[in-house]
Design a protein around this motif. Structure first.
Motif, mmCIF file in Angstrom:
data_model
loop_
_atom_site.group_PDB
_atom_site.id
_atom_site.type_symbol
_atom_site.label_atom_id
_atom_site.label_comp_id
_atom_site.label_asym_id
_atom_site.label_seq_id
_atom_site.Cartn_x
_atom_site.Cartn_y
_atom_site.Cartn_z
ATOM 1 N N SER A 2 60.843 81.874 39.709
ATOM 2 C CA SER A 2 60.515 80.467 39.839
ATOM 3 C C SER A 2 59.939 80.245 41.228
ATOM 4 O O SER A 2 60.454 80.770 42.198
ATOM 5 C CB SER A 2 61.780 79.634 39.671
ATOM 6 O OG SER A 2 61.616 78.651 38.722
ATOM 7 N N LEU A 3 58.866 79.474 41.297
ATOM 8 C CA LEU A 3 58.274 79.169 42.590
ATOM 9 C C LEU A 3 58.884 77.914 43.161
ATOM 10 O O LEU A 3 59.187 76.964 42.433
ATOM 11 C CB LEU A 3 56.763 78.949 42.432
ATOM 12 C CG LEU A 3 55.894 80.143 42.113
ATOM 13 C CD1 LEU A 3 54.447 79.699 41.974
ATOM 14 C CD2 LEU A 3 56.015 81.202 43.183
ATOM 15 N N THR A 13 44.428 79.408 43.591
ATOM 16 C CA THR A 13 44.028 79.959 42.294
ATOM 17 C C THR A 13 44.575 81.364 42.111
ATOM 18 O O THR A 13 44.879 82.062 43.074
ATOM 19 C CB THR A 13 42.492 80.018 42.117
ATOM 20 O OG1 THR A 13 41.960 80.956 43.055
ATOM 21 C CG2 THR A 13 41.843 78.681 42.306
ATOM 22 N N ARG A 14 44.659 81.756 40.856
ATOM 23 C CA ARG A 14 44.967 83.129 40.458
ATOM 24 C C ARG A 14 44.008 83.475 39.328
ATOM 25 O O ARG A 14 43.727 82.652 38.458
ATOM 26 C CB ARG A 14 46.392 83.281 39.944
ATOM 27 C CG ARG A 14 47.462 83.138 40.977
ATOM 28 C CD ARG A 14 47.492 84.335 41.939
ATOM 29 N NE ARG A 14 48.639 84.316 42.804
ATOM 30 C CZ ARG A 14 48.760 83.595 43.905
ATOM 31 N NH1 ARG A 14 47.807 82.779 44.265
ATOM 32 N NH2 ARG A 14 49.846 83.657 44.650
ATOM 33 N N GLU A 15 43.508 84.706 39.384
ATOM 34 C CA GLU A 15 42.587 85.180 38.354
ATOM 35 C C GLU A 15 43.103 86.503 37.820
ATOM 36 O O GLU A 15 43.680 87.296 38.567
ATOM 37 C CB GLU A 15 41.190 85.363 38.955
ATOM 38 C CG GLU A 15 40.157 85.831 37.948
ATOM 39 C CD GLU A 15 38.770 85.945 38.559
ATOM 40 O OE1 GLU A 15 38.132 84.898 38.770
ATOM 41 O OE2 GLU A 15 38.359 87.085 38.832
ATOM 42 N N ARG A 69 48.834 84.120 30.023
ATOM 43 C CA ARG A 69 49.407 85.172 30.869
ATOM 44 C C ARG A 69 49.089 84.989 32.349
ATOM 45 O O ARG A 69 49.898 85.335 33.211
ATOM 46 C CB ARG A 69 48.922 86.542 30.391
ATOM 47 C CG ARG A 69 50.032 87.500 30.178
ATOM 48 C CD ARG A 69 49.611 88.857 29.670
ATOM 49 N NE ARG A 69 48.553 89.441 30.444
ATOM 50 C CZ ARG A 69 47.468 90.009 29.922
ATOM 51 N NH1 ARG A 69 47.299 90.078 28.633
ATOM 52 N NH2 ARG A 69 46.541 90.520 30.694
ATOM 53 N N VAL A 70 47.908 84.449 32.669
ATOM 54 C CA VAL A 70 47.576 84.244 34.077
ATOM 55 C C VAL A 70 48.562 83.259 34.707
ATOM 56 O O VAL A 70 48.917 83.391 35.881
ATOM 57 C CB VAL A 70 46.100 83.800 34.266
ATOM 58 C CG1 VAL A 70 45.872 82.363 33.857
ATOM 59 C CG2 VAL A 70 45.646 84.019 35.698
ATOM 60 N N TRP A 74 52.130 84.381 37.202
ATOM 61 C CA TRP A 74 52.191 83.722 38.510
ATOM 62 C C TRP A 74 53.492 82.952 38.695
ATOM 63 O O TRP A 74 54.177 83.094 39.702
ATOM 64 C CB TRP A 74 50.999 82.796 38.639
ATOM 65 C CG TRP A 74 50.789 82.115 39.960
ATOM 66 C CD1 TRP A 74 51.505 82.251 41.119
ATOM 67 C CD2 TRP A 74 49.751 81.173 40.243
ATOM 68 N NE1 TRP A 74 50.981 81.454 42.098
ATOM 69 C CE2 TRP A 74 49.904 80.777 41.603
ATOM 70 C CE3 TRP A 74 48.726 80.614 39.491
ATOM 71 C CZ2 TRP A 74 49.048 79.859 42.208
ATOM 72 C CZ3 TRP A 74 47.881 79.707 40.108
ATOM 73 C CH2 TRP A 74 48.044 79.345 41.444
ATOM 74 N N VAL A 75 53.857 82.136 37.715
ATOM 75 C CA VAL A 75 54.981 81.210 37.897
ATOM 76 C C VAL A 75 56.204 81.548 37.059
ATOM 77 O O VAL A 75 57.255 80.946 37.234
ATOM 78 C CB VAL A 75 54.553 79.751 37.600
ATOM 79 C CG1 VAL A 75 53.398 79.339 38.491
ATOM 80 C CG2 VAL A 75 54.208 79.556 36.138
#
Length: 140
Positions: A2-3, A13-15, A69-70, A74-75
């Motif tokens: 958890s962020l 951003t995340r790619e 999934r991206v 990430w989160v």
């Protein structure tokens, strides 16, 4: 995973590459897992002759799932509160898909902080195949 609200910023951003050279096998596996055996996704002859497509294409929900999934990478999946997409173009066998998630805003709510994301998935030619939004719970 958890962020916290301090670990994420508006505009960040995340790619991620979701799939390279999507195989028909993966599309058929999804049909089996989902129970969606629509012949547009599994029967080449039907897709071409009866429906007028150049061949079979991916289920929209397979593309949506891969696109998510991206965000979950990430989160974390447990933080995802809302996720929705709009299907913009078909995904074909052989496609390579890349998704980008962007933090659009962060807000305090009565149940704690949340982040709002936009999502964009493109194929190898840069054509959008999915756009979407998501809301994620953050730790205070």
């Amino acid at each position: 995973m958890s962020l916290s609200v301090d670990e994420i910023k508006v505009g960040e951003t995340r790619e991620g590459v979701l799939v390279e050279d999507l195989k028909r096998t993966r599309i058929v596996q999804y049909a089996g897992a989902s129970g969606d055996f629509n012949p547009l996704h599994t029967d080449e002859k039907f897709a071409i002759e009866a429906a007028g497509y150049p061949g079979v294409f991916s289920h929209g929900m397979l593309t949506m799932g891969m696109s998510g999934r991206v965000l979950t990478d990430w989160v974390g999946i447990e933080s995802l509160l809302r996720f929705g997409v709009r299907f913009k173009a078909q995904v074909w066998p052989g496609d390579t898909l890349t998704a980008t998630a962007t933090v659009e805003s962060i807000e305090d709510t009565p149940t704690g902080p949340v982040a709002h994301f936009s999502l964009r998935t493109v194929n190898q030619d840069g054509a959008e195949v999915v756009t979407g939004t998501a809301t994620v719970r953050l730790e205070p």
